[in-house]
Design a protein around this motif. Structure first.
Motif, mmCIF file in Angstrom:
data_model
loop_
_atom_site.group_PDB
_atom_site.id
_atom_site.type_symbol
_atom_site.label_atom_id
_atom_site.label_comp_id
_atom_site.label_asym_id
_atom_site.label_seq_id
_atom_site.Cartn_x
_atom_site.Cartn_y
_atom_site.Cartn_z
ATOM 1 N N ASN A 98 -43.071 -58.686 -80.265
ATOM 2 C CA ASN A 98 -44.377 -58.862 -79.667
ATOM 3 C C ASN A 98 -44.514 -58.099 -78.355
ATOM 4 O O ASN A 98 -45.596 -57.731 -77.935
ATOM 5 C CB ASN A 98 -44.612 -60.359 -79.441
ATOM 6 N N MET A 104 -43.501 -66.820 -93.404
ATOM 7 C CA MET A 104 -42.184 -67.446 -93.221
ATOM 8 C C MET A 104 -42.335 -68.964 -93.273
ATOM 9 O O MET A 104 -43.244 -69.515 -92.678
ATOM 10 C CB MET A 104 -41.640 -67.056 -91.847
ATOM 11 N N GLN A 161 -44.417 -72.789 -83.724
ATOM 12 C CA GLN A 161 -44.280 -71.356 -83.457
ATOM 13 C C GLN A 161 -45.034 -70.957 -82.188
ATOM 14 O O GLN A 161 -44.536 -70.185 -81.380
ATOM 15 C CB GLN A 161 -44.781 -70.559 -84.660
ATOM 16 N N PHE A 195 -38.086 -70.360 -90.250
ATOM 17 C CA PHE A 195 -38.388 -69.877 -88.905
ATOM 18 C C PHE A 195 -37.542 -70.593 -87.858
ATOM 19 O O PHE A 195 -36.973 -69.997 -86.969
ATOM 20 C CB PHE A 195 -39.862 -70.104 -88.584
ATOM 21 N N SER A 252 -49.205 -62.204 -86.762
ATOM 22 C CA SER A 252 -47.989 -61.946 -87.534
ATOM 23 C C SER A 252 -47.395 -63.225 -88.132
ATOM 24 O O SER A 252 -46.475 -63.177 -88.918
ATOM 25 C CB SER A 252 -46.947 -61.258 -86.651
ATOM 26 N N LEU A 253 -47.894 -64.362 -87.726
ATOM 27 C CA LEU A 253 -47.348 -65.615 -88.234
ATOM 28 C C LEU A 253 -48.029 -65.994 -89.541
ATOM 29 O O LEU A 253 -49.209 -65.756 -89.734
ATOM 30 C CB LEU A 253 -47.583 -66.748 -87.229
ATOM 31 N N GLU A 254 -47.239 -66.593 -90.403
ATOM 32 C CA GLU A 254 -47.856 -67.137 -91.599
ATOM 33 C C GLU A 254 -48.334 -68.532 -91.301
ATOM 34 O O GLU A 254 -47.593 -69.347 -90.761
ATOM 35 C CB GLU A 254 -46.838 -67.168 -92.750
ATOM 36 N N SER A 288 -51.896 -60.548 -81.283
ATOM 37 C CA SER A 288 -51.154 -59.777 -82.283
ATOM 38 C C SER A 288 -49.972 -60.589 -82.806
ATOM 39 O O SER A 288 -49.631 -60.539 -83.979
ATOM 40 C CB SER A 288 -50.661 -58.462 -81.683
ATOM 41 N N PHE A 289 -49.389 -61.343 -81.912
ATOM 42 C CA PHE A 289 -48.267 -62.178 -82.320
ATOM 43 C C PHE A 289 -48.722 -63.236 -83.317
ATOM 44 O O PHE A 289 -48.090 -63.454 -84.350
ATOM 45 C CB PHE A 289 -47.641 -62.852 -81.105
ATOM 46 N N LYS A 313 -47.183 -55.476 -74.720
ATOM 47 C CA LYS A 313 -47.381 -55.988 -73.356
ATOM 48 C C LYS A 313 -47.167 -54.882 -72.348
ATOM 49 O O LYS A 313 -46.249 -54.091 -72.475
ATOM 50 C CB LYS A 313 -46.389 -57.116 -73.055
ATOM 51 N N ALA A 315 -51.967 -63.416 -76.904
ATOM 52 C CA ALA A 315 -50.933 -63.546 -77.935
ATOM 53 C C ALA A 315 -51.459 -63.182 -79.317
ATOM 54 O O ALA A 315 -50.814 -63.438 -80.319
ATOM 55 C CB ALA A 315 -50.391 -64.970 -77.938
#
Lengths: 396, 474
Positions: free
Chosen positions: A194, A1, B464, A6, B452-454, B448-449, A198, B446
Motif C-alpha cells: 500500500n 482472501m 483488516q 489473512f 484490494s481487500l476482498e 487503494s488499500f 503514499k 486508504a
C-alpha cells in the motif's frame, strides 16, 4: 482472501514485496565515517549492591553496617589490600586479572534520586537529576551520527528510553528470526504494498508507514545478515546468557550496529539478599566471561567495549530484613582488550563521608563515562548527545 | 451563551454537521460513536450536537473498585501497623490497581459520559502521579473526574490536597524547618506555567507556603499547623503571609497560566503542531474565569477544529487504540494481567506513567516494535492470533521471574462480542463500516488499500481495516 488466511497464515502474501528505493540501499546509507567499534551496554536492573560486589574487606565501617550480610574476608576473591570480589565472581575475576576490566567506584550524579524509574531515566537519558529529557543518549546518537534504526539494538522485545531519539529509534529484538517473521505476516506485507501510493512525508501517516517499512527493512537486514553465523561457544543456560549470545552473534556476523543494550533484572534486594545476590552475580559473571571469550575467539573483542551499570547502589547500612534499601553512587565496570587503565580506576569510598541518607557520595559523574566512550571509542562529538560539559576520563 | 464566540470569525453557527466531522468530534472529545447513533445526531444543529456532549457529561460517575478489605486491615490494626499487615496491604493494593486499570479501560469503552472520561484521561497525563496505594490513587483519579470540566483553580487546589500528589511530589516531607521544593517546582513547571516562567526564588517561597500540607494514613488531607511556615513570603512580585491557596491564586493571575493550559489542551485535542492564533483564542476565553468547559466548547465549536489538516491526523494513544476497538467490537480480557501485558507492549500502562511529565504522546508512541504490535493487535485480540513478544520485567522482579521470559507465542484469553458488531452493522455498507473504523477522511487515504481487500464478511473486513496504519490515526 479468507479471513482466517489473512489473519493466521503468515508468509503467504509476502512473496512479492514492494520496497521503496530509498530503503533498499541500507548499506549505502550508512555514514562512511563510522568505524567498526562496538559498545555493549548492560544494566543490572533493580540497583545492584556494589558494596557486596566489590567488597572493602579492610574497612570496619563496612562490617559495622552490614552485621548479618557482610561478605567475610575468607570468602572473597582478593584483589589488593583493600578490596575483594564477591565469591560468585570468579570468572569475572579472571577477566580482571587478564587486564580486561576497569572498575570505577563511586559513580553517580548530583542530587541522586532513589526511585528505580527516575534514576533509570536519568542514566538512560543522561539528564541531570532535576531535568526531564525525552530522548535517550543512544537515541540521540542515532539521530545525529548513525542516522539509521539499525545503529543500535536492544536485545529485548520492548524499546527502552535509552534507544529512543527525536527522529530515529533503535530496534529491539531478542530473536532476529521472530522479528523478521512478524514483519512477514500479511498485514505487514499489505502495508508495504500500500505504501507505494503514499508520499512518505513528515506527517503522521507518512511517519507510521515509514516506521513500518523501517521495521521491515531493519528486521530483514538483521535476519539476513545474522542467519548463517551461529556461535558455538558454551553460554550459561539462562535468559541473560542467551541475550549475550545473541549480541555476540550479531557482532560476529558483521552487523554494522555499533551499540547494543541489554539488562539483567532482579537486583532489588530489599530482603534476604545474600543468596539472591550471589545467584545474580554468578549469572552475570559466568555469562559475561563466556561472552568475552566468545568475542576473543572470533577476533572481535579488540573492537568491543562493555559497560555495566546499575541505576543506583544500595544503602551502606543494611535493613532489618537482611537486605539493603535504595542508595546512590555505585561501582561501574568497563571491559575491553585495550583499556587505558585496567584495574581499580579509583579508590572505593571510605564510607565515613556519606550523604544525609547514609549513601555513598558520587565522585565520578556517569556522564563523564559516556563522554569518554563517545569521544574516544566511537570518535564522535558529544555536543548534541550529552547536555553539559563533562570531563572525559582516561578509559579507552 | 454562544454570543461571546461570535467575536471569533472562525466559530461555527447553526448549520448542520457532516458525518465525518461528527466522527472526528466523537473520537477526539470522546472515544468514538457508532454509525447508528451518529446518523441520529446528524439531523441536529451543530451547537446542539456539541451541547449534547456536555449535557451527557453533567454527572461525574465515580469509578471504584472495592477496597473494603484494605480499609478493614487498616482499621483492625489500631496504632502501629505490623510488617505482615503492611505486606498484606501492599499485595492487595497491587492487585486492586490492576483491577482499577481494567475498570477504567472498560469505563471509557462504554460510558455515556464520554467527554468527562476523555477529559479525565487528559488530566491524568497533566497532573501526573504514580503510587502503589489503591485507596489514594482511586481517590485521586475520581478527583480528576470530578473537576475535569469544572473550574481550573478549584481543580489545582483539590489535586494539591490529594494524598497521591502529596506523596509523589514529596509535599508530605515539606516542613518549615526543612522545606521540600518538589511540589512547588512541578506545580509551576508542569501544572500551571511552564518552564522558565518563574524564578528559583519563587519556587523556594511557594514551597514555604505549602509546608504542613499533608495527609493522614487514611489519605485525607490534614493541615499541620506546627510545621507550616506562617511567616511572610515574597512570591511573583507580591508579599504576604501566603498559604498554598494564595500561591495558586497568584499563579492564576499570570496571563501565562491560561496560555500554558490552552496550549496543552490544543496539543492533546487538536494537534501537536501548535497554532499560536488558535491557542491565544482559547487562552483569552480560559483566562476570564478558568472554566474548563468553556474553553473546550470553544475548541469544538471552532471551524479550525474540523480543518482537513486536523481531522484524522493525530496518532492514537495506546489507550485510544484499545478503547476505540472496544467501541466497535466489544471485547473483554479474561485475565487482567493480559490487558496490562498488552498495554506494556504498546507503551502505556494506565496508572503507571514513565515520569512526572507523563507520556509525551504523538510520534513518541511509535517505534518499530510498538508499530508491529499495533498492526498485529486486531488479529490478536479479535481473531485468536498469536503474539510472541515479552514485556520488560518490573524492577522488583527476582532472577527467577527474569528467567521466565521465553518469547513463547501466546494466545490471549479475550472474549469478543461479535454479535454486537453484527447487530450494529448488518445494514451498513462496507464503505460505511470503513468510515466508522477509520473516519471518513482516512477512508479516502486508504482507498487503494481497501479496494484490494476482498469483502467477504464484515467482521473480516473490520479486522483488516484495523490492521492498517490509517487505523492508528484519529
Amino acid at each position: 482472501m479468507k479471513r482466517r488466511t489473512f489473519i493466521k497464515r503468515s508468509g503467504l502474501a509476502s512473496s512479492v514485496l514492494f520496497v521503496p528505493n530509498f530503503l533498499k540501499a541500507h548499506n549505502e546509507l550508512w555514514p562512511v565515517t563510522l568505524g567498526n567499534k562496538k559498545l555493549v551496554i548492560i544494566q543490572l536492573s533493580g540497583g545492584n549492591d556494589g558494596l557486596n560486589t566489590i567488597v572493602p574487606y579492610t574497612n570496619d565501617v563496612y562490617y559495622k553496617n552490614r552485621v548479618s550480610i557482610a561478605q567475610k574476608k575468607q570468602d572473597l576473591l582478593l584483589v589488593d589490600g583493600e578490596v575483594g570480589f564477591h565469591s560468585a565472581l570468579s570468572n569475572f575475576k579472571n577477566l580482571f586479572d587478564d587486564g580486561y576490566v576497569t572498575i570505577m567506584n563511586n559513580v553517580g550524579y548530583p542530587n541522586p534520586v532513589r526511585s528505580h524509574f527516575r534514576s533509570t531515566d536519568i542514566w538512560q537519558t543522561a539528564s541531570a537529576s532535576n531535568e526531564i529529557l525525552k530522548t535517550g543518549w543512544v537515541g540521540r546518537y542515532l539521530d545525529g551520527v548513525a542516522k539509521d534504526p539499525v545503529g543500535a539494538i536492544e536485545v529485548d522485545d520492548m524499546l527502552s528510553t535509552l534507544m529512543k531519539g527525536e527522529k530515529i529509534n533503535g530496534i529491539a529484538t531478542k530473536n532476529a528470526r521472530l522479528l523478521y517473521n512478524t514483519t512477514k505476516e500479511p498485514y505487514f506485507a499489505k502495508v508495504l504494498e500500500n505504501s507505494k501510493d503514499k508520499h512518505l512525508s513528515e506527517h503522521n501517516l507518512g511517519y507510521l508507514y515509514k516506521t513500518a517499512i523501517d521495521a521491515k527493512s531493519s528486521a530483514g537486514y538483521i535476519f539476513e545478515k545474522t542467519k548463517v553465523y551461529k556461535s558455538s561457544w558454551e553460554y550459561p543456560k539462562n535468559s541473560f546468557g542467551k541475550q549475550l549470545k545473541t549480541v555476540s552473534e550479531f557482532i560476529n556476523s558483521g552487523l554494522k550496529t555499533q551499540i547494543y543494550y541489554t539488562s539483567l533484572g532482579g537486583f532489588d534486594t530489599h530482603a534476604n539478599q545474600v543468596n539472591s545476590q550471589k545467584k545474580l552475580l554468578g549469572t552475570y559473571s559466568d555469562a559475561i566471561a563466556a561472552f568475552v571469550n566468545d568475542l576473543k575467539n572470533a577476533g572481535t573483542f579488540k573492537d568491543t567495549i562493555i559497560l555495566t551499570f546499575s541505576e543506583f547502589g544500595r544503602r551502606v547500612k543494611q535493613n532489618a530484613a537482611n537486605g539493603t534499601d535504595h542508595g546512590a553512587a555505585n561501582a561501574v565496570f568497563l571491559m575491553g582488550e585495550n583499556l587505558k587503565n585496567p584495574g581499580m580506576f579509583n579508590k572505593p569510598s571510605s564510607l565515613l563521608d556519606l550523604d544525609s541518607n547514609g549513601d555513598i557520595k558520587y565522585e565520578i559523574d556517569f556522564r563523564q563515562i559516556y563522554t569518554s566512550l563517545l569521544k574516544k571509542w566511537l570518535h564522535t562529538d558529544t555536543e548534541a548527545i550529552i547536555s553539559g560539559n563533562f570531563e572525559p576520563l582516561d578509559l579507552v | 451563551m454562544y454570543i461571546k464566540y461570535q467575536m471569533f470569525t472562525g466559530t461555527h453557527n447553526n448549520e448542520k454537521m457532516e458525518l465525518q466531522e461528527l466522527f472526528h468530534l466523537y473520537k477526539r472529545a470522546g472515544f468514538g460513536i457508532s454509525l447508528k447513533k451518529a446518523k441520529e445526531k446528524l439531523s441536529k444543529k451543530r451547537e446542539d450536537i456539541i451541547e449534547d456532549l456536555f449535557q451527557s457529561s453533567k454527572k461525574a460517575t465515580q469509578l471504584e473498585v472495592p477496597v473494603d478489605e484494605i480499609k478493614d486491615l487498616v482499621k483492625m490494626s489500631s496504632g502501629k501497623i505490623s510488617k505482615e499487615t503492611r505486606d498484606e496491604i501492599r499485595k492487595l493494593s497491587r492487585q486492586k490497581l490492576l483491577d482499577f486499570n481494567r475498570e477504567w479501560i472498560y469505563r471509557m469503552a462504554d460510558t455515556n459520559e464520554q467527554l468527562r472520561e476523555r477529559m479525565t484521561l487528559f488530566w491524568a497525563n497533566h497532573f501526573v502521579v504514580r503510587g502503589r496505594n489503591i485507596v489514594y490513587l482511586q481517590s485521586f483519579n475520581n478527583t480528576l473526574r470530578k473537576h475535569a470540566l469544572g473550574n481550573f483553580r478549584d481543580f489545582v487546589v483539590a489535586v494539591a490536597k490529594e494524598a497521591s500528589m502529596l506523596n509523589y511530589l514529596n509535599n508530605q516531607q515539606n516542613r518549615k524547618k526543612k522545606p521540600n521544593e518538589n511540589f512547588a517546582r512541578e506545580l509551576m513547571e508542569l501544572f500551571t506555567l511552564g518552564e522558565g516562567q518563574y524564578s528559583e526564588k519563587d519556587i523556594k517561597e511557594a514551597a514555604r507556603a505549602f509546608t504542613g500540607w499533608r495527609h493522614n494514613f487514611k489519605g485525607d488531607f490534614a493541615f499541620r499547623e506546627k510545621i507550616h511556615d506562617f511567616e511572610s513570603k515574597a512570591f511573583m512580585g507580591k508579599t504576604g503571609n501566603f498559604d498554598g491557596e494564595d500561591i495558586v491564586d497568584i499563579i492564576l493571575e499570570q496571563p501565562q497560566c491560561a496560555y500554558f493550559i490552552s496550549k496543552k489542551i490544543y496539543n492533546y485535542f487538536v494537534s501537536h503542531e501548535a497554532n499560536e492564533d488558535h491557542i491565544e483564542e482559547m487562552a483569552d476565553i480560559f483566562r476570564v474565569n478558568y472554566d474548563i468547559s468553556e474553553v473546550m466548547r470553544h475548541v469544538f465549536m471552532s471551524k479550525w477544529f474540523y480543518d482537513k489538516s486536523i481531522m484524522g491526523t493525530k496518532i492514537k494513544s495506546p489507550t485510544d487504540v484499545l478503547v476505540g476497538m472496544m467501541r466497535i467490537v466489544p471485547y473483554k480480557f479474561k485475565k487482567t494481567k493480559e490487558l496490562v501485558y498488552v498495554q506494556k507492549l504498546l507503551g502505556q500502562e494506565l496508572l503507571n506513567p514513565p515520569n512526572v511529565a507523563g507520556w509525551s504522546g504523538g510520534k513518541k508512541w511509535i517505534d518499530s516494535n510498538t508499530m508491529m504490535v499495533r498492526l498485529k493487535l486486531p488479529s490478536v485480540l479479535l481473531s485468536d492470533g498469536i503474539i510472541s513478544f515479552d514485556v520488560k520485567g518490573e524492577f522488583e522482579d527476582s532472577l527467577t521471574e527474569f528467567n521466565k521470559k521465553k518469547n513463547v507465542g501466546r494466545r490471549l484469553d479475550v472474549e469478543s462480542d461479535w454479535n454486537f458488531f453484527e447487530n450494529e452493522y448488518k445494514k451498513s455498507s462496507h464503505a460505511e463500516l470503513a468510515s466508522v473504523v477509520l473516519g471518513a477522511n482516512l477512508q479516502e487515504e486508504a482507498k487503494s488499500f481497501m479496494d484490494s481487500l476482498e469483502k467477504e464478511s464484515k467482521a473480516e473486513y473490520c479486522i483488516q481495516l484495523m490492521s492498517i496504519p490509517e487505523f492508528q490515526l484519529c
